[in-house]
Design an enzyme around this catalytic site. Structure first.
Site, PDB file in Angstrom:
ATOM      1  N   ASP A  76       0.859  -1.174   0.000  1.00 47.46           N
ATOM      2  CA  ASP A  76       0.000   0.000   0.000  1.00 47.46           C
ATOM      3  C   ASP A  76       0.904   1.235   0.000  1.00 47.46           C
ATOM      4  OD1 ASP A  76      -2.080   1.730   0.284  1.00 47.46           O
ATOM      5  OD2 ASP A  76      -2.872   0.860   2.124  1.00 47.46           O
TER       6      ASP A  76
ATOM      7  N   ASP B 271      -2.447   2.470  -6.169  1.00 48.33           N
ATOM      8  CA  ASP B 271      -1.340   2.429  -5.201  1.00 48.33           C
ATOM      9  C   ASP B 271      -1.297   1.153  -4.375  1.00 48.33           C
ATOM     10  OD1 ASP B 271      -3.584   2.940  -3.640  1.00 48.33           O
ATOM     11  OD2 ASP B 271      -2.410   3.996  -2.142  1.00 48.33           O
ATOM     12  N   GLU B 272      -1.989   0.124  -4.811  1.00 48.26           N
ATOM     13  CA  GLU B 272      -2.032  -1.118  -4.037  1.00 48.26           C
ATOM     14  C   GLU B 272      -1.907  -2.327  -4.947  1.00 48.26           C
ATOM     15  OE1 GLU B 272      -5.370  -1.849  -1.428  1.00 48.26           O
ATOM     16  OE2 GLU B 272      -5.651   0.301  -1.197  1.00 48.26           O
TER      17      GLU B 272
END
Length: 412
Positions: A13, A105-106
Site C-alpha cells: 500500500d 497504489d495497491e
DNA sequence: TCTGGGGTCCTAGGACCC
DNA sequence: TCTGGGGTCCTAGGACCC
C-alpha cells in the site's frame, strides 16, 4: 490426506501515494505539509505532515488556504501517478509471478514457495521489495504479509507509513484484537454499525463468532470475509490486468446547487461525450445507459435506458436522455450532481456487421469520431464538442480565470 | 467528517414460464 | 376458475472499495 500448504500473500500500500509521487518528482517538498486536489477543489491526498496539523481528506481547498496558509497545494498529476504505479508493480513482478494490481497504489502478490527459490525468508523478500521501491522510485510503501488477502490488508495498514507487518496463523488474533471492526476491508459503515449493536467491536469479536451466526445475520460476502480473517485462503489473486471495464461513469458536482434544466441537460450531455470518448478508446459499446440527478440532500434519482442497438455515439445517446429527462427532474428541487453511466459494455467488434437500423447511423458517426478523437489527442480535451454541451463548458470556464483563452470551437 | 469521482459485486423481488 | 410449487431471467438498488 491432502495437507494444504499455507499461503503467503503480500499486500503493498503506497503511503500517501499521490503526495509521495509529488515528493519524488520534487524532493524539495519532502518533510513539508503538502496536499493534492487543487483542480477538484477538495483535498484528495495529503502528506503526513499535513495530516499532523489537522488537514483531512475531502476538506475544501479554500479552507486549507484560509486556515493553513503554509500548506503547499498542488493539482493532481494523474499521468505521473500511473507511471509510478506501473513501476512499483514491475518491481514486485521481479519476485512474484502472480501480482494483482488492485488499485493505483495497491497490489497483492502470492509469495508462496519463493522462500526456497530465492533462498530468503518471506520477511527478507518483503524487505528487498520495499527497499527497491524506496531506492528506485523514491517513494515509501507499507507492506503486509499474511495467509490471506484480507489479513494482508490488515497487516499493511497496521504500521504506516513505511511499515512491514507479518501476520501468521498463530498470531492472527493478536492483530485482530487491536483492529476495530470498521477497519476491515469489506466492512463499511452500515455493517459495522449493525455489528456494533450486536456487541462486535473489534475484528477479533467478529472472527470468534460462530460461522452459523454469520450465516444467519449477514450475507454471503461476509462469510468469505470471516473465513479469510480466520486464515482460510479463499479470495484468489487475480493477476489479469484490467483494461476492460464493465461500466464507464462520468459525474460532476457543482455549487451552487441548481435546478436550471438547461444547465443540467448540458452537463449530462458533456458526461455522455466524455464517457463515449472513453468507451471508444477502449473499443467498447454499452447496451444500456443510465443517468442520474443527485439532489442537494444526496438523494439519487436515476433512469436507465436500454439501447435497441449498442452504440458509443454521443449523438444517439444524448437525445434519449433528453427525452427521458423529465422522468427524474423536478423543478422545485435543487441538484448538486449529475452523472451518466454506460453499462454492460461489450467489445465493439461484437456489434459490427449489423448494418441496419440505428447502427447504420452509428457507423457514420464512427468515422467522425475517429477524426475528433485524434484531434483531441493532438490538442487536448474539449477542442471539439457537441453544441448541447456548450453551456456546460462555458459555465466551467467562467469559474477559472486561468483558462481564459479563445478556442477554435467546432459545433456539430 | 455535512460528503468528489470512478468503479464492482450481491441480493431481493417482480415477470414470466411450466 | 381456482390452486400449488418451482425455475430462470432481469432489474433496481444497496453496500462497499480506492
Amino acid at each position: 490426506m491432502i495437507i494444504k500448504k499455507e499461503k503467503t500473500i503480500l499486500h503493498i500500500d503506497g503511503d500517501a501515494f499521490f503526495v509521495g509521487v509529488e515528493m519524488a518528482k520534487n524532493p524539495k517538498l519532502k518533510g513539508k505539509p503538502v496536499v493534492t486536489g487543487e483542480e477538484r477543489g477538495i483535498v484528495s491526498a495529503l502528506s503526513y505532515e499535513a495530516k499532523a496539523i489537522g488537514i483531512k481528506r475531502g476538506m475544501p481547498i479554500f479552507r486549507v488556504k484560509r486556515d493553513f496558509p503554509k500548506v503547499i497545494i498542488l493539482p493532481g498529476d494523474y499521468k505521473a501517478y500511473v507511471k509510478y504505479s506501473g513501476k512499483m508493480f514491475d518491481i514486485v513482478r521481479r519476485y512474484a509471478d502472480d501480482v494483482e494490481e488492485y488499485s493505483i497504489d495497491e497490489c497483492f502478490a502470492d509469495l508462496t514457495g519463493l522462500e526456497r527459490l530465492l533462498k530468503m525468508n518471506y520477511k527478507q523478500i518483503a524487505e528487498r521489495i520495499k527497499k527497491e521501491i524506496n531506492d528506485e522510485l523514491n517513494i515509501s510503501v507499507s507492506i503486509g504479509l499474511a495467509p490471506t488477502k484480507v489479513l494482508a490488508k490488515v497487516a499493511s495498514k497496521y504500521v504506516k507509513p513505511n511499515g512491514l507487518t507479518i501476520i501468521t496463523k498463530d498470531t492472527i488474533l493478536d492483530y485482530l484484537v487491536k483492529t476495530p471492526i470498521e477497519k476491515i476491508w469489506g466492512i463499511g459503515p452500515k455493517t459495522s454499525e449493525f455489528l456494533k449493536k450486536k456487541g462486535i467491536i473489534t475484528a477479533k469479536d467478529f472472527v470468534t463468532k460462530k460461522i452459523d451466526w454469520i450465516k444467519e445475520n449477514l450475507s454471503q460476502p461476509y462469510e468469505v470475509l470471516w473465513s479469510e480473517l480466520n486464515g482460510e485462503y479463499l479470495m484468489k489473486i487475480d493477476p489479469i490486468t484490467k483494461t476492460v471495464y464493465s461500466s464507464i461513469q462520468k459525474t460532476r458536482s457543482f455549487h451552487p446547487n441548481t435546478n436550471d434544466k438547461v444547465f443540467l441537460l448540458s452537463q449530462l450531455s458533456k458526461h455522455v461525450e466524455e464517457a463515449c470518448a472513453k468507451a471508444r478508446y477502449y473499443k467498447l459499446v454499452p447496451k444500456k445507459v443510465s443517468f442520474f440527478l443527485k439532489t442537494k440532500d444526496f438523494v439519487y434519482h436515476e433512469y436507465q435506458i436500454s439501447l435497441t442497438s449498442p452504440t458509443n455515439a454521443a449523438e444517439i445517446i444524448i437525445p434519449l436522455i433528453e427525452a427521458n429527462f423529465i422522468k427524474v427532474y423536478k423543478k422545485n428541487i435543487l441538484y448538486r450532481t449529475t452523472g451518466v453511466t454506460l453499462q454492460e459494455l461489450v467489445s465493439d467488434s461484437v456489434t459490427q456487421g449489423d448494418l441496419f437500423g440505428s447502427n447504420n447511423l452509428a457507423k457514420k458517426f464512427e468515422i467522425i469520431h475517429e477524426q475528433i478523437d485524434s484531434l483531441e489527442n493532438k490538442f487536448g480535451k474539449h477542442m471539439v464538442y457537441l453544441a448541447s454541451t456548450h453551456k456546460a463548458i462555458k459555465r466551467k470556464e467562467k469559474g477559472t480565470d486561468s483558462e481564459d483563452f479563445d478556442r477554435d470551437l467546432l459545433f456539430i
